[in-house]
Design a protein around this motif. Structure first.
Motif, mmCIF file in Angstrom:
data_model
loop_
_atom_site.group_PDB
_atom_site.id
_atom_site.type_symbol
_atom_site.label_atom_id
_atom_site.label_comp_id
_atom_site.label_asym_id
_atom_site.label_seq_id
_atom_site.Cartn_x
_atom_site.Cartn_y
_atom_site.Cartn_z
ATOM 1 N N GLU A 1 0.822 -1.216 0.000
ATOM 2 C CA GLU A 1 0.000 0.000 0.000
ATOM 3 C C GLU A 1 0.856 1.266 0.000
ATOM 4 O O GLU A 1 0.549 2.223 -0.707
ATOM 5 C CB GLU A 1 -0.958 -0.028 1.190
ATOM 6 C CG GLU A 1 -2.026 -1.094 1.024
ATOM 7 C CD GLU A 1 -2.874 -1.314 2.269
ATOM 8 O OE1 GLU A 1 -2.661 -0.646 3.304
ATOM 9 O OE2 GLU A 1 -3.765 -2.187 2.193
ATOM 10 N N ARG A 2 1.940 1.266 0.779
ATOM 11 C CA ARG A 2 2.850 2.421 0.795
ATOM 12 C C ARG A 2 3.474 2.647 -0.578
ATOM 13 O O ARG A 2 3.591 3.779 -1.050
ATOM 14 C CB ARG A 2 3.966 2.231 1.827
ATOM 15 C CG ARG A 2 3.593 2.573 3.227
ATOM 16 C CD ARG A 2 4.799 2.713 4.159
ATOM 17 N NE ARG A 2 5.928 1.837 3.919
ATOM 18 C CZ ARG A 2 6.051 0.594 4.382
ATOM 19 N NH1 ARG A 2 5.102 0.062 5.117
ATOM 20 N NH2 ARG A 2 7.134 -0.113 4.121
ATOM 21 N N LEU A 3 3.896 1.549 -1.208
ATOM 22 C CA LEU A 3 4.523 1.659 -2.524
ATOM 23 C C LEU A 3 3.534 2.188 -3.560
ATOM 24 O O LEU A 3 3.899 2.997 -4.411
ATOM 25 C CB LEU A 3 5.105 0.313 -2.961
ATOM 26 C CG LEU A 3 6.301 -0.175 -2.145
ATOM 27 C CD1 LEU A 3 6.661 -1.601 -2.525
ATOM 28 C CD2 LEU A 3 7.489 0.748 -2.296
ATOM 29 N N ARG A 4 2.299 1.733 -3.480
ATOM 30 C CA ARG A 4 1.270 2.232 -4.401
ATOM 31 C C ARG A 4 1.063 3.732 -4.199
ATOM 32 O O ARG A 4 0.980 4.479 -5.170
ATOM 33 C CB ARG A 4 -0.040 1.486 -4.187
ATOM 34 C CG ARG A 4 -0.049 0.107 -4.765
ATOM 35 C CD ARG A 4 -1.371 -0.545 -4.486
ATOM 36 N NE ARG A 4 -1.514 -1.812 -5.183
ATOM 37 C CZ ARG A 4 -2.386 -2.738 -4.848
ATOM 38 N NH1 ARG A 4 -3.212 -2.540 -3.841
ATOM 39 N NH2 ARG A 4 -2.458 -3.861 -5.526
ATOM 40 N N LYS A 5 0.939 4.152 -2.952
ATOM 41 C CA LYS A 5 0.716 5.576 -2.658
ATOM 42 C C LYS A 5 1.901 6.427 -3.085
ATOM 43 O O LYS A 5 1.728 7.570 -3.511
ATOM 44 C CB LYS A 5 0.439 5.780 -1.168
ATOM 45 C CG LYS A 5 -0.927 5.330 -0.750
ATOM 46 C CD LYS A 5 -1.146 5.541 0.728
ATOM 47 C CE LYS A 5 -2.481 4.934 1.133
ATOM 48 N NZ LYS A 5 -2.697 5.043 2.590
ATOM 49 N N ALA A 6 3.094 5.868 -2.982
ATOM 50 C CA ALA A 6 4.312 6.607 -3.353
ATOM 51 C C ALA A 6 4.511 6.630 -4.875
ATOM 52 O O ALA A 6 5.439 7.264 -5.365
ATOM 53 C CB ALA A 6 5.531 5.993 -2.671
ATOM 54 N N GLY A 7 3.670 5.902 -5.590
ATOM 55 C CA GLY A 7 3.792 5.875 -7.036
ATOM 56 C C GLY A 7 4.825 4.915 -7.559
ATOM 57 O O GLY A 7 5.277 5.042 -8.691
ATOM 58 N N ALA A 8 5.206 3.919 -6.744
ATOM 59 C CA ALA A 8 6.205 2.937 -7.168
ATOM 60 C C ALA A 8 5.533 1.796 -7.922
ATOM 61 O O ALA A 8 5.743 0.637 -7.647
ATOM 62 C CB ALA A 8 6.974 2.405 -5.955
#
Length: 85
Positions: free
Chosen positions: A76-83
């Motif tokens: 979820e963090r990676l998705r939010k960060a645009g990764a």
């Protein structure tokens, strides 16, 4: 299917012969040797292919792979960060 359930199912299929009984989001999968350190890299590949995220090397830490809940949080963090790939 939720991200968390997808990860649980994958771990059960690959490391527990398909048996997810007792495997939930808080089970310490590395401490119980369900997934070993080499298996974490298999999980990284699975996350990258399934959820279309890029997992940077600095994110491959014991804390991020301790539980399914931690792995889900990482995705979820990676998705939010645009990764995303």
């Amino acid at each position: 299917m939720s991200t968390q359930q997808s990860i649980i199912n994958h771990i059960a299929d690959v490391w527990l012969d398909g048996d997810a009984d007792g495997l939930d989001a808080q089970v310490p999968i590395t401490e119980l040797n369900i997934v070993d350190s080499a298996g974490i890299f298999d999980l990284v590949h699975y996350l990258q292919e399934t959820f279309r995220v890029t997992v940077p090397l600095h994110e491959i830490t014991p804390a991020n792979f301790r539980t399914v809940e931690a792995i889900t949080g990482l995705v979820e963090r990676l998705r939010k960060a645009g990764a995303v790939r």
